[in-house]
Motif scaffolding. Sequence first.
Motif, PDB file in Angstrom:
ATOM      1  N   GLU A   1      -4.349   5.275 -18.072  1.00  0.00           N
ATOM      2  CA  GLU A   1      -5.148   6.044 -19.027  1.00  0.00           C
ATOM      3  C   GLU A   1      -4.576   7.455 -19.142  1.00  0.00           C
ATOM      4  N   LYS A   2      -3.823   7.697 -20.201  1.00  0.00           N
ATOM      5  CA  LYS A   2      -3.134   8.982 -20.362  1.00  0.00           C
ATOM      6  C   LYS A   2      -4.002  10.025 -21.054  1.00  0.00           C
ATOM      7  N   LYS A   3      -4.957   9.587 -21.876  1.00  0.00           N
ATOM      8  CA  LYS A   3      -5.727  10.535 -22.669  1.00  0.00           C
ATOM      9  C   LYS A   3      -6.934  11.092 -21.906  1.00  0.00           C
ATOM     10  N   LEU A   4      -7.732  10.222 -21.336  1.00  0.00           N
ATOM     11  CA  LEU A   4      -9.006  10.653 -20.768  1.00  0.00           C
ATOM     12  C   LEU A   4      -8.937  11.050 -19.303  1.00  0.00           C
ATOM     13  N   LEU A   5      -7.973  10.479 -18.551  1.00  0.00           N
ATOM     14  CA  LEU A   5      -7.891  10.757 -17.120  1.00  0.00           C
ATOM     15  C   LEU A   5      -7.282  12.132 -16.889  1.00  0.00           C
ATOM     16  N   GLN A   6      -8.095  13.044 -16.348  1.00  0.00           N
ATOM     17  CA  GLN A   6      -7.654  14.418 -16.148  1.00  0.00           C
ATOM     18  C   GLN A   6      -7.192  14.707 -14.724  1.00  0.00           C
ATOM     19  N   GLN A   7      -7.759  13.976 -13.748  1.00  0.00           N
ATOM     20  CA  GLN A   7      -7.461  14.324 -12.354  1.00  0.00           C
ATOM     21  C   GLN A   7      -7.722  13.121 -11.451  1.00  0.00           C
ATOM     22  N   VAL A   8      -6.848  12.952 -10.466  1.00  0.00           N
ATOM     23  CA  VAL A   8      -7.036  11.924  -9.442  1.00  0.00           C
ATOM     24  C   VAL A   8      -6.896  12.599  -8.086  1.00  0.00           C
ATOM     25  N   ASP A   9      -7.899  12.440  -7.233  1.00  0.00           N
ATOM     26  CA  ASP A   9      -7.866  13.058  -5.907  1.00  0.00           C
ATOM     27  C   ASP A   9      -8.220  12.022  -4.848  1.00  0.00           C
ATOM     28  N   ILE A  10      -7.769  12.285  -3.637  1.00  0.00           N
ATOM     29  CA  ILE A  10      -8.118  11.434  -2.498  1.00  0.00           C
ATOM     30  C   ILE A  10      -9.039  12.236  -1.598  1.00  0.00           C
ATOM     31  N   PHE A  11     -10.197  11.632  -1.218  1.00  0.00           N
ATOM     32  CA  PHE A  11     -11.130  12.391  -0.388  1.00  0.00           C
ATOM     33  C   PHE A  11     -11.428  11.709   0.948  1.00  0.00           C
ATOM     34  N   ASP A  12     -10.813  10.529   1.161  1.00  0.00           N
ATOM     35  CA  ASP A  12     -11.018   9.915   2.473  1.00  0.00           C
ATOM     36  C   ASP A  12      -9.903   8.918   2.747  1.00  0.00           C
ATOM     37  N   VAL A  13      -9.387   8.951   3.990  1.00  0.00           N
ATOM     38  CA  VAL A  13      -8.406   7.981   4.466  1.00  0.00           C
ATOM     39  C   VAL A  13      -8.865   7.495   5.830  1.00  0.00           C
ATOM     40  N   TYR A  14      -8.866   6.164   5.996  1.00  0.00           N
ATOM     41  CA  TYR A  14      -9.283   5.630   7.294  1.00  0.00           C
ATOM     42  C   TYR A  14      -8.328   4.531   7.723  1.00  0.00           C
ATOM     43  N   GLU A  15      -7.901   4.638   8.977  1.00  0.00           N
ATOM     44  CA  GLU A  15      -7.104   3.586   9.600  1.00  0.00           C
ATOM     45  C   GLU A  15      -7.708   3.311  10.980  1.00  0.00           C
ATOM     46  N   GLY A  16      -7.973   2.053  11.266  1.00  0.00           N
ATOM     47  CA  GLY A  16      -8.567   1.739  12.561  1.00  0.00           C
ATOM     48  C   GLY A  16      -8.649   0.250  12.810  1.00  0.00           C
ATOM     49  N   ASP A  17      -9.163  -0.091  13.996  1.00  0.00           N
ATOM     50  CA  ASP A  17      -9.206  -1.499  14.374  1.00  0.00           C
ATOM     51  C   ASP A  17     -10.268  -2.284  13.620  1.00  0.00           C
ATOM     52  N   LYS A  18     -11.123  -1.596  12.865  1.00  0.00           N
ATOM     53  CA  LYS A  18     -12.136  -2.289  12.091  1.00  0.00           C
ATOM     54  C   LYS A  18     -11.578  -2.853  10.787  1.00  0.00           C
ATOM     55  N   LEU A  19     -10.353  -2.483  10.476  1.00  0.00           N
ATOM     56  CA  LEU A  19      -9.710  -2.953   9.252  1.00  0.00           C
ATOM     57  C   LEU A  19      -8.703  -4.044   9.601  1.00  0.00           C
ATOM     58  N   PRO A  20      -8.349  -4.899   8.647  1.00  0.00           N
ATOM     59  CA  PRO A  20      -7.311  -5.916   8.891  1.00  0.00           C
ATOM     60  C   PRO A  20      -5.987  -5.257   9.268  1.00  0.00           C
ATOM     61  N   ALA A  21      -5.161  -5.982   9.995  1.00  0.00           N
ATOM     62  CA  ALA A  21      -3.868  -5.456  10.436  1.00  0.00           C
ATOM     63  C   ALA A  21      -3.014  -5.071   9.231  1.00  0.00           C
ATOM     64  N   GLY A  22      -2.340  -3.931   9.351  1.00  0.00           N
ATOM     65  CA  GLY A  22      -1.445  -3.480   8.296  1.00  0.00           C
ATOM     66  C   GLY A  22      -2.155  -2.876   7.092  1.00  0.00           C
ATOM     67  N   LYS A  23      -3.459  -2.623   7.223  1.00  0.00           N
ATOM     68  CA  LYS A  23      -4.242  -2.095   6.109  1.00  0.00           C
ATOM     69  C   LYS A  23      -4.790  -0.711   6.433  1.00  0.00           C
ATOM     70  N   LYS A  24      -5.100   0.028   5.371  1.00  0.00           N
ATOM     71  CA  LYS A  24      -5.787   1.307   5.499  1.00  0.00           C
ATOM     72  C   LYS A  24      -6.765   1.427   4.329  1.00  0.00           C
ATOM     73  N   SER A  25      -7.746   2.278   4.523  1.00  0.00           N
ATOM     74  CA  SER A  25      -8.776   2.468   3.489  1.00  0.00           C
ATOM     75  C   SER A  25      -8.571   3.817   2.805  1.00  0.00           C
ATOM     76  N   TYR A  26      -8.544   3.806   1.454  1.00  0.00           N
ATOM     77  CA  TYR A  26      -8.450   5.016   0.652  1.00  0.00           C
ATOM     78  C   TYR A  26      -9.722   5.146  -0.188  1.00  0.00           C
TER      79      TYR A  26
END
Length: 799
Positions: A735-760
């Motif tokens: 979306e080139k017209k309407l999307l003005q900004q993309v930010d990341i506000f949380d990153v989680y990596e831990g044993d509660k997630l499947p192997a090789g995965k992270k949460s954004y």
Amino acid sequence: MKISYNWLKEFIQTDKTPQEISVILTGTGLEVESLEKVQAVPGGLEGLVIGYVKERTQHPNADRLSITKVDVGTGTDLQIVCGAANVAAGQKVVVATVGTTVHPTSGEPFAINKSKIRGEVSEGMICAEDEIGLGTSHEGIMVLPEDAVVGTPAKEYFNLNDDYMYEIGLTPNRADATSHLGTARDIAAFLKTTVVKPDVSAFAVDNNSRVIDVVVENEQASPRYAGLTISGIEVKQSPQWLKERLAVIGVRSINNIVDVTNYVLHELGQPLHAFDADAITGGKVIVKNCPEGTLFKTLDDTERKLSADDLMICNTEAPMCIAGVFGGKDSGVSEKTTSIFLESAYFNSVSVRKTAKRHGLKTDASFRFERGTDPDMPVFALKRAAMLIKEVAGGSISSDIIDLYPNPVQAPVVELPYAKVDRLIGQQIPHEEIKAIVTGLEMQIVNETAEGLTLSIPPYRVDVTRDVDVVEDILRIYGYNNIHIPTQIRASLNTSQRPEKDTVQNLLSDLLTANGFNEILSNSLTKSAYSEDLDSAVKILNPLSSDLDIMRQTMLFSGLEAIAYNQNRQAADLKFYEFGKVYSIKEDKYIESQRFAIFITGDASPAQWNQKAKASTFYNIKSLVDGILKKLNVTDAILTDSDTKELAYGLNYTRNNKTLVTVGKVAAPALKKAGVDKEVFYADINFDQLMTIAKKNKIVYQEISKFPAVKRDLSMLVDKAVTFDQLKRIAQRTEKKLLQQVDIFDVYEGDKLPAGKKSYALSFVLQDAEKTLTDKAIDSVMQKIMYNLEKEAGAEIRK
């Protein structure tokens, strides 16, 4: 704006070529952006001839096909297999001979070849009107009158003339030039000839059998409103001449009534609107504003909520048209229409502009009303259109012209001193020449003295209100090229490229200094112990010491030495920047490049009575780099992990496969070499490359949107190898017209997630510069983004 050369010549008598007219238009201020030869009918009917069907027999192998013998004037009859039901012997028809390329009304052009159809040879094609671009009907072949001469080229028979189309880049102030008449005025003034307007002297009212009353409640928004009725018309296709004239300027034919209104609009610059008279409930037209929130369905079948500020054309029960902008679905002309009410008005330009913007509508009518139309034109245009409608649709003019014009627009009066003309132009122009020019531009000389002129300006020249405006008109008609350049010019010419390197350097210095940084200046000579690649180092032949034996290959150690010096003197919290050069040798060629280095160490903010000290982090320097790039409008850099040995970790900003910035935490071995014992964050900017980009970039300033931004969050699981930058670019591509900004506000990596995965967890800011976003539009954009994130990055969206 598109202008036809042949159409222009109906207003001015001239033998100037299209190319010469193009030069004249550009010279007088109507810049011709392109000039192209056009054909009203695609292909120009090349290769088509008039033929005579001498005989017609049934195809032996097909019930719906006929075999014909056709004379095309060559002395040899052609055998043509035809599938039209109406083909018969004795007809005059249009024939496409072998080798002709046919251009149908819809679909791609195709070539006519000699072929066998169900076992019988066919040497051409007898054409229907839609097969050669002359109409839309495919009910059968075209049958011509008996007086059509066999062998005549179809182009000649249908009187097709090649035309030239000018694409003019019209400036907003030239509202008077939004038509062929307005454009012709400038040419006539330049050529010192007169403009020939259409003759409406034959206009006459036939009867008063269909009188529709008109009431204007908002005279400020509608200073002049005129109209009449025409009864007994037949709505059908326009004649060929009218279709061709509109086609040249890119206007699609709709029907004969609508085509006439479009024709007059482009001819005279006066928008018109035709209402189905039977749809005018109560037999009365009321020009007024409707209550806030009134629903109204426009011609595009869209239901709109009206503002109380929208001027509407109404009947006694409901609105029928957005005045000067767009017609209504239920009151327009259709094939069943037999009587019309023809409107010609002068609407307030500000009112139309606000309404058009409010509803997101841009039409040929609003384009002209927004800029200002001629208040003296409505009745003339009404007569012109009525006469044309009688010509192409029949009928009779069934009412007198209604012309409500309570407060006529007064022509502005301007005093024009000759001395001011000479001073502003820089050259004396003969007074007779000045009078000829202003007269040619239809400005009336009210009074003349030895010192100057008193002029009455035509009301359609909304851009001429002061003497300087008249001087500008005189200069553009007289010709800028006719102003002599003095033999002596006193000027200081600066040929340096913009922006200048020093200007950008000072800009960045001010930015960093304002953020608490200090500039350092260090020696370009350094010690070879710092080098990771001595083979590419520029060595000093006679070094003063072993600590100054090579030219520096990086700015890093110059800054680290400054940090070590200050830390040894109890100055732990440091922010430095330096502009300097680095040197290397490659394939016996010396390379010198300008760099911009930034260093941060210690606390980002000191301890206060109400807060603890905050240590500097990687994100402090990264945000600074992002701000610098944004300041110089560099927004398309790609982020990748840095593998340089000088950094423990970091990022590379690349553009066109070239590293623009390297930023990260300085590695421990490098810190040890310089004697620094605390964390240091470092950014190395290729200043030469940055300047190259900055010189190509054009920074455009725009108004902050008045419409609210909307924020949406998404949580997702991704592979550990997936970076935020990858996800951000996927969203921006989606979306080139309407999307003005993309930010990341949380990153989680831990044993509660499947192997090789992270949460954004990402946030997306959506905003439209022209309107408030609806939930439907927002959801549509987010669905597309989620789909592409799943498809391209393998993201698993958490609901």
